[in-house]
Design an enzyme around this catalytic site. Sequence first.
Site, PDB file in Angstrom:
ATOM      1  N   TYR A   1       0.841  -1.204   0.000  1.00  0.00           N
ATOM      2  CA  TYR A   1       0.000   0.000   0.000  1.00  0.00           C
ATOM      3  C   TYR A   1       0.876   1.254   0.000  1.00  0.00           C
ATOM      4  O   TYR A   1       0.647   2.185  -0.775  1.00  0.00           O
ATOM      5  CB  TYR A   1      -0.933  -0.033   1.214  1.00  0.00           C
TER       6      TYR A   1
ATOM      7  N   GLU B   1     -11.433   5.989   5.328  1.00  0.00           N
ATOM      8  CA  GLU B   1     -10.766   6.788   6.368  1.00  0.00           C
ATOM      9  C   GLU B   1     -11.705   6.978   7.559  1.00  0.00           C
ATOM     10  O   GLU B   1     -11.271   6.953   8.706  1.00  0.00           O
ATOM     11  CB  GLU B   1     -10.293   8.135   5.822  1.00  0.00           C
TER      12      GLU B   1
ATOM     13  N   TRP C   1      -4.955   1.170  10.239  1.00  0.00           N
ATOM     14  CA  TRP C   1      -5.175   1.126   8.802  1.00  0.00           C
ATOM     15  C   TRP C   1      -5.001  -0.308   8.298  1.00  0.00           C
ATOM     16  O   TRP C   1      -5.673  -0.733   7.360  1.00  0.00           O
ATOM     17  CB  TRP C   1      -4.244   2.084   8.055  1.00  0.00           C
TER      18      TRP C   1
END
Length: 194
Positions: A28, A50, A58
């Site tokens: 990522y 988000e 995350w």
Amino acid sequence: MTEGAPVTDAAGITRCPWGAVAGPMQEYHDTEWGVPVHGESAHFERLTLEAFQSGLSWATILAKRPAFRELFDEFDVELIARYDSARFAALMGDARIVRNRLKIQATITNAQAAIALREEGGLADLLWSFRPDRSPEPRVAAEVPTTSAESLALSKALKKKGFTFVGPTTMHALMEAIGLVNTHLLECHRRQAN
């Protein structure tokens, strides 16, 4: 080694510390984070994820992202805006995503708000209108800001347009994720690419 300093691997590639360990987070970091996205669905996906990430890691959201994409119809705002109580209940019952009642409701509300924004240019145009003139230049992770004047202003603008779960910290993370602001560490190999 300084805590939060960039990390150089055996191949000589330097990364932000959060992207230094091989695996999904590194992938990522190296291919998506900070890279501009295109289209309403892509922007809406990042905004939504988000918001779901708030209070979580995350890595958790990234692992669940395929299920989020499937269950939220590839983040098509037209479809999401029409979700009814049965669809809401189905989402709440699916352990493949984060089952947070308020965040799921926010996604539906935000899809409706995104449709309304089309009359003013759309979600992407609004988000990109808050791009700062300059990005921070962090040398270590501790120097990476979690909010900015622009993320605060974006948060206020989105709330005024009916969006929820769009606080300044969440909006700063969104701005980083889609390349509105570049907070890769100065020595990170992705700094210049973004």
